[in-house]
Design a protein around this motif. Structure first.
Motif, PDB file in Angstrom:
ATOM      1  N   ARG A  77     -65.284  -8.522 -32.201  1.00 46.57           N
ATOM      2  CA  ARG A  77     -66.378  -8.940 -33.074  1.00 46.57           C
ATOM      3  C   ARG A  77     -67.561  -9.494 -32.284  1.00 46.57           C
ATOM      4  N   ARG A  78     -67.263 -10.217 -31.215  1.00 47.42           N
ATOM      5  CA  ARG A  78     -68.365 -10.827 -30.461  1.00 47.42           C
ATOM      6  C   ARG A  78     -69.219  -9.785 -29.771  1.00 47.42           C
ATOM      7  N   PHE A  79     -68.602  -8.749 -29.222  1.00 46.80           N
ATOM      8  CA  PHE A  79     -69.345  -7.734 -28.481  1.00 46.80           C
ATOM      9  C   PHE A  79     -69.546  -6.453 -29.281  1.00 46.80           C
ATOM     10  N   ASP A  80     -69.104  -6.457 -30.547  1.00 46.77           N
ATOM     11  CA  ASP A  80     -69.291  -5.294 -31.432  1.00 46.77           C
ATOM     12  C   ASP A  80     -68.784  -4.006 -30.783  1.00 46.77           C
ATOM     13  N   ILE A  81     -67.515  -4.001 -30.425  1.00 46.51           N
ATOM     14  CA  ILE A  81     -66.919  -2.833 -29.793  1.00 46.51           C
ATOM     15  C   ILE A  81     -65.673  -2.422 -30.573  1.00 46.51           C
ATOM     16  N   PRO A  82     -65.319  -1.142 -30.549  1.00 47.51           N
ATOM     17  CA  PRO A  82     -64.112  -0.683 -31.255  1.00 47.51           C
ATOM     18  C   PRO A  82     -62.838  -1.042 -30.513  1.00 47.51           C
ATOM     19  N   SER A  83     -61.708  -0.753 -31.128  1.00 45.13           N
ATOM     20  CA  SER A  83     -60.415  -1.171 -30.577  1.00 45.13           C
ATOM     21  C   SER A  83     -60.077  -0.453 -29.273  1.00 45.13           C
ATOM     22  N   TYR A  84     -60.492   0.810 -29.139  1.00 47.00           N
ATOM     23  CA  TYR A  84     -60.100   1.530 -27.930  1.00 47.00           C
ATOM     24  C   TYR A  84     -60.778   0.938 -26.692  1.00 47.00           C
ATOM     25  N   LEU A  85     -61.991   0.381 -26.854  1.00 48.05           N
ATOM     26  CA  LEU A  85     -62.638  -0.275 -25.723  1.00 48.05           C
ATOM     27  C   LEU A  85     -61.934  -1.579 -25.366  1.00 48.05           C
ATOM     28  N   ILE A  86     -61.423  -2.258 -26.379  1.00 46.92           N
ATOM     29  CA  ILE A  86     -60.605  -3.441 -26.112  1.00 46.92           C
ATOM     30  C   ILE A  86     -59.357  -3.032 -25.338  1.00 46.92           C
ATOM     31  N   GLY A  87     -58.801  -1.859 -25.654  1.00 45.29           N
ATOM     32  CA  GLY A  87     -57.657  -1.343 -24.902  1.00 45.29           C
ATOM     33  C   GLY A  87     -57.999  -1.094 -23.445  1.00 45.29           C
ATOM     34  N   VAL A 173     -87.771  -7.818 -37.117  1.00 43.86           N
ATOM     35  CA  VAL A 173     -86.534  -8.481 -36.747  1.00 43.86           C
ATOM     36  C   VAL A 173     -85.604  -7.531 -36.013  1.00 43.86           C
ATOM     37  N   SER A 174     -85.492  -6.295 -36.533  1.00 40.49           N
ATOM     38  CA  SER A 174     -84.587  -5.343 -35.907  1.00 40.49           C
ATOM     39  C   SER A 174     -85.051  -4.965 -34.517  1.00 40.49           C
ATOM     40  N   ASN A 175     -86.407  -4.858 -34.339  1.00 39.11           N
ATOM     41  CA  ASN A 175     -86.905  -4.514 -33.013  1.00 39.11           C
ATOM     42  C   ASN A 175     -86.618  -5.625 -32.007  1.00 39.11           C
ATOM     43  N   THR A 176     -86.783  -6.883 -32.454  1.00 41.81           N
ATOM     44  CA  THR A 176     -86.479  -8.002 -31.568  1.00 41.81           C
ATOM     45  C   THR A 176     -85.009  -7.999 -31.162  1.00 41.81           C
ATOM     46  N   GLY A 177     -84.133  -7.774 -32.148  1.00 47.55           N
ATOM     47  CA  GLY A 177     -82.704  -7.729 -31.859  1.00 47.55           C
ATOM     48  C   GLY A 177     -82.354  -6.584 -30.941  1.00 47.55           C
ATOM     49  N   CYS A 178     -83.056  -5.456 -31.115  1.00 46.06           N
ATOM     50  CA  CYS A 178     -82.775  -4.284 -30.294  1.00 46.06           C
ATOM     51  C   CYS A 178     -83.197  -4.521 -28.848  1.00 46.06           C
ATOM     52  N   GLU A 179     -84.325  -5.237 -28.668  1.00 45.79           N
ATOM     53  CA  GLU A 179     -84.757  -5.540 -27.307  1.00 45.79           C
ATOM     54  C   GLU A 179     -83.735  -6.426 -26.605  1.00 45.79           C
ATOM     55  N   ASN A 180     -83.209  -7.389 -27.342  1.00 50.86           N
ATOM     56  CA  ASN A 180     -82.205  -8.275 -26.752  1.00 50.86           C
ATOM     57  C   ASN A 180     -80.911  -7.536 -26.453  1.00 50.86           C
ATOM     58  N   GLU A 181     -80.599  -6.530 -27.262  1.00 50.28           N
ATOM     59  CA  GLU A 181     -79.329  -5.831 -27.125  1.00 50.28           C
ATOM     60  C   GLU A 181     -79.383  -4.739 -26.070  1.00 50.28           C
ATOM     61  N   SER A 182     -80.608  -4.399 -25.620  1.00 50.98           N
ATOM     62  CA  SER A 182     -80.752  -3.302 -24.671  1.00 50.98           C
ATOM     63  C   SER A 182     -80.317  -3.680 -23.261  1.00 50.98           C
ATOM     64  N   ARG A 183     -80.021  -4.963 -23.046  1.00 53.47           N
ATOM     65  CA  ARG A 183     -79.546  -5.375 -21.728  1.00 53.47           C
ATOM     66  C   ARG A 183     -78.124  -4.859 -21.478  1.00 53.47           C
ATOM     67  N   LEU A 184     -77.650  -5.143 -20.285  1.00 49.46           N
ATOM     68  CA  LEU A 184     -76.312  -4.700 -19.901  1.00 49.46           C
ATOM     69  C   LEU A 184     -75.274  -5.192 -20.901  1.00 49.46           C
ATOM     70  N   SER A 185     -74.367  -4.325 -21.283  1.00 46.44           N
ATOM     71  CA  SER A 185     -73.319  -4.710 -22.223  1.00 46.44           C
ATOM     72  C   SER A 185     -72.483  -5.830 -21.619  1.00 46.44           C
ATOM     73  N   MET A 186     -72.375  -6.909 -22.378  1.00 42.82           N
ATOM     74  CA  MET A 186     -71.728  -8.105 -21.845  1.00 42.82           C
ATOM     75  C   MET A 186     -70.223  -7.929 -21.657  1.00 42.82           C
ATOM     76  N   TRP A 187     -69.631  -6.967 -22.351  1.00 43.12           N
ATOM     77  CA  TRP A 187     -68.188  -6.801 -22.214  1.00 43.12           C
ATOM     78  C   TRP A 187     -67.810  -6.266 -20.828  1.00 43.12           C
ATOM     79  N   ILE A 188     -68.795  -5.778 -20.077  1.00 44.27           N
ATOM     80  CA  ILE A 188     -68.529  -5.344 -18.710  1.00 44.27           C
ATOM     81  C   ILE A 188     -68.039  -6.519 -17.867  1.00 44.27           C
ATOM     82  N   TYR A 189     -68.601  -7.715 -18.116  1.00 47.16           N
ATOM     83  CA  TYR A 189     -68.158  -8.895 -17.375  1.00 47.16           C
ATOM     84  C   TYR A 189     -66.698  -9.223 -17.686  1.00 47.16           C
ATOM     85  N   VAL A 190     -66.311  -9.037 -18.934  1.00 50.75           N
ATOM     86  CA  VAL A 190     -64.919  -9.268 -19.318  1.00 50.75           C
ATOM     87  C   VAL A 190     -64.011  -8.274 -18.596  1.00 50.75           C
ATOM     88  N   LEU A 191     -64.456  -7.022 -18.530  1.00 51.33           N
ATOM     89  CA  LEU A 191     -63.688  -5.991 -17.835  1.00 51.33           C
ATOM     90  C   LEU A 191     -63.519  -6.337 -16.354  1.00 51.33           C
TER      91      LEU A 191
END
Length: 713
Positions: A77-87, A173-191
């Motif tokens: 939920r925090r990184f908005d990723i599906p279950s297979y990526l969690i796998g 609002v959506s454009n602002t959120g999209c700009e913030n989300e365009s950075r490196l996916s944070m779940w890479i750090y978890v990996l």
């Protein structure tokens, strides 16, 4: 002669006097006036200190590993990723472990083992801290909501906006959120952090167990190793309990006004303080590294140690610096000979049909086990409507202790019943079959789908599982400009859950946070046309069946775990004595490669197929799943788990036939040699005598075992 006798006597007295001066007290004297206990005391103290340190390191790595399992839904939920990526993230631990296991196992044994373990603990700690890092750089968690609030007011504007009211605000609002989300996916750090955890964990088990086995008396080594393994079972209990505690706390606790949060821990958008547990686990792992820096590279070998060692262990002890250094000259030649013999030895091991079948069976069953354990808390959450906190609590308090008790009881039963190798194989198969048949009852302990208008039922409450985006829009909410992607469920007075207050046709709202009430909801039939925040929780039949599900989980976990110890002994006894280390290492390598890495990935991919409503990222694209088809989820999760175990039973049956034929062939060979007058007891006595002779021999030979001789079955 008398002069020599006096000279020797004076030398002995001087030596005795000097020894007395070195001793701290009279209590260290042995009955024979030898400082044996004085030499043993620091050895025993250091060994016990190492035992305590290793137990704590085992506890730390087990705690962080189980905590990772407990945060699966939080990370989704925090990184908005599906279950297979969690796998993929979960399996990355095994990837890190496999990257260095060969180097650590070989070179680590020749270096300072306690310090290598300390470095591993530091790497584990750093990896655990790295997993928590995204929380501090990703910003505040903003969950999906369709409620738009007025400035400097606690009163909400209409949840049912028109195109005129929306204007250009939504796009901005959506454009602002999209700009913030365009950075490196944070779940890479978890990996990456989990890979580092896997690398750091590598030296703890092989180097720690070998250090105990090399420096403890043979009678005590098994007890010490058992103590360490017992402590490692306690780690997952505390890991899941820590996960339960952190899941109750909101992710941005201390930085947001909790009265403004409109979701509860049971909501599909709730994210707990997942990062807090990783900080705690990382700190515990960091502390576990400290004692190893103060331990010696090796300890004095206890008296009588070499006389009792197997040839395989004797060859290792000969490399110890406390022994004679005559073997160092032959070390290079010995290594070259070992390198040349590796492939023939591996070919001999893989030519054992019993070992190959056992390996195939365990790989399939480990796939089933790892996939089941990884997603079991999520199954409890999604299927039975429990919060992540409660699911983790139940795993830690009920399920893990049942597994530990089952493994311990299996070892006790094997000792009491004095099971042979065939008896151990039948016992392991019998418990696995019994647990399998009991697990079939899980299919009957199902829950109906939550009644969500436009997804699982129609707006009139009729059953309809065909999920189409067009079914979300009906006449009662046609006048609202609602989002198709947002998930902000509300519960109507009629007992139906609506995807959002906008899709419920609500025109007004009052209150704030979890106390928000929506009014004039045109799609809510009957009553006052009101709706409340959150999904409806009216699934009484599901609540009634949940205690039976828990009871069956405990029973099946205990029964299946009963066969764990006998099954492991089968692995040890079905191979030649000189191949045990290679067989165990190859078994660990194979199961981690073919089960530990792929199982979470394809289990997650299969579970994703049961999703009915996906969350969406601000920039577009699929996020985490919000609601599942519970029937499809149950069939996919349980079907894959039990399907793999079904396939393993066919190989088990074939393995039993091969094992039985092998035992009969050995019995015939024993009977054919009966005319020589040697009974089985005499053969064992001869084998023991040969072993003792080999230990007394000072040549660089490492083993007197006949390569064709196998462990007696």
């Amino acid at each position: 002669m008398a002069r020599n006798f006096i000279r020797e006597t004076l030398a002995k007295e001087n030596e005795t006097f000097l020894r007395r001066m070195d001793l701290p007290s009279k209590e260290s004297w042995s009955p024979d006036n030898e400082p044996t206990s004085a030499r043993r005391h620091p050895c025993c103290s250091s060994l016990k200190m190492f035992l305590v340190a290793l137990s704590f390191a085992y506890f730390a790595k087990a705690l962080s590993g189980s905590y990772m399992k407990s945060t699966i839904t939080q990370l989704e939920r925090r990184f908005d990723i599906p279950s297979y990526l969690i796998g993929v993230i979960d399996g990355s631990f095994e990837i890190g472990n496999l990257l260095v296991i060969a180097f650590v196992s070989y070179f680590g044994a020749k270096l300072h083992r306690p310090k290598i373990i300390a470095i591993g603990c530091l790497l584990m700690s750093f990896g655990t801290f790295l997993i928590a890092l995204p929380h501090f750089i990703i910003g505040r968690y903003k969950f999906e909501t369709s409620i738009r609030s007025s400035v400097n007011s606690t009163n909400n504007l209409t949840p049912c906006p028109t195109s005129v009211l929306l204007g250009d605000h939504t796009s901005a609002v959506s454009n602002t959120g999209c700009e913030n989300e365009s950075r490196l996916s944070m779940w890479i750090y978890v990996l990456l952090g989990n890979i580092l955890r896997g690398i750091g964990e590598t030296p703890i088990q092989p180097l720690g167990i070998s250090y105990i086995d090399d420096h403890a008396l043979e009678d005590n080594a098994a007890f010490y190793i058992g103590c360490v393994q017992t402590i490692s079972v306690i780690g997952p209990v505390f890991g899941y309990l820590l996960g339960s505690l952190c899941a109750k706390i909101y992710v941005d606790i201390g930085f947001v006004n909790m009265e403004s949060i409109s979701i509860t821990p049971g909501d599909a958008r709730w994210v707990g303080a997942w990062w807090l547990g990783y900080l705690i686990a990382g700190l515990i792992t960091l502390v576990s590294a400290v004692p190893f820096w103060f331990l010696p590279k090796s300890l004095p070998v206890p008296e009588g140690r070499l006389a009792k060692c197997s040839p395989e262990r004797t060859s290792f002890i000969k490399d110890s610096p406390v022994l004679d250094h005559k073997y160092q000259a032959d070390e290079r030649a010995s290594f070259v000979r070992l390198a040349k013999d590796f492939l023939p030895t591996l070919r001999s091991l893989l030519g054992n049909p019993i070992y190959i079948l056992y390996l195939c069976v365990t790989v399939i069953q480990f796939n089933s086990l790892i996939g089941m354990v990884t997603y079991k808390p999520k199954y409890i959450e999604q299927h039975y409507g429990q919060s992540a906190s409660k699911a983790n609590f139940l795993m830690g308090v009920i399920n893990i202790p049942a597994v530990a008790l089952g493994m311990f009881s299996g070892g006790v039963l094997m000792k009491k019943l004095k099971l042979s190798i065939m008896g151990a194989a039948k016992f392991a198969l019998g418990t696995s079959l019994l647990g399998y048949f009991l697990s079939l009852f899980f299919f009957a302990m199902g829950c109906e789908n939550a009644k969500v208008a436009g997804i699982t039922v129609s707006y009139e409450g009729m059953e309809s599982l065909s999920h189409q985006n067009s079914t979300l829009f009906v006449q009662c909410n046609a006048h609202c400009e609602c989002s198709r992607t947002e998930w902000d469920p509300v519960c109507g007075e009629n007992g139906l859950t609506y995807v959002s207050p906008c899709l419920a046709g609500c025109r007004m709202s009052r209150g704030s946070g979890v106390d928000t009430v929506f009014e004039q909801c045109s799609c809510v039939a009957g009553g006052n046309l009101t709706a409340y925040v959150g999904q409806c929780r009216h699934r009484e039949s599901c609540q009634r069946v949940f205690p039976y599900f828990l009871a069956l989980c405990v029973i099946t976990s205990f029964i299946i775990s009963l066969g764990g110890t006998p099954g492991y002994m089968l692995l040890i006894r079905c191979i030649k004595p000189q191949l045990k280390s290679l067989a165990l290492g190859f078994h660990t390598l194979t199961t981690r490669t073919l089960a530990g890495i792929p199982a979470p990935i394809y289990f997650g991919a299969v579970i994703d197929t049961a999703c009915l409503k996906w969350g969406h990222k601000k920039c577009g694209g699929k996020g985490a799943c919000r609601i599942y088809n519970t029937t499809a989820y149950r069939i996919a999760y349980l079907g894959l788990t039990l399907g793999l175990r079904t396939a393993s039973f066919f190989l088990c049956a074939l393995g039993l036939l091969v094992l039985q034929r092998h035992i009969k062939r050995q019995e015939r060979g024993t009977l054919s040699n009966g005319n020589t007058g040697h009974t089985v007891a005499e053969l064992q006595a001869l084998r023991k005598e040969e072993t003792n002779n080999s230990n007394l021999d000072q040549s660089p030979r490492t083993s007197d075992y006949d390569p064709e001789r196998e462990t007696r079955l």
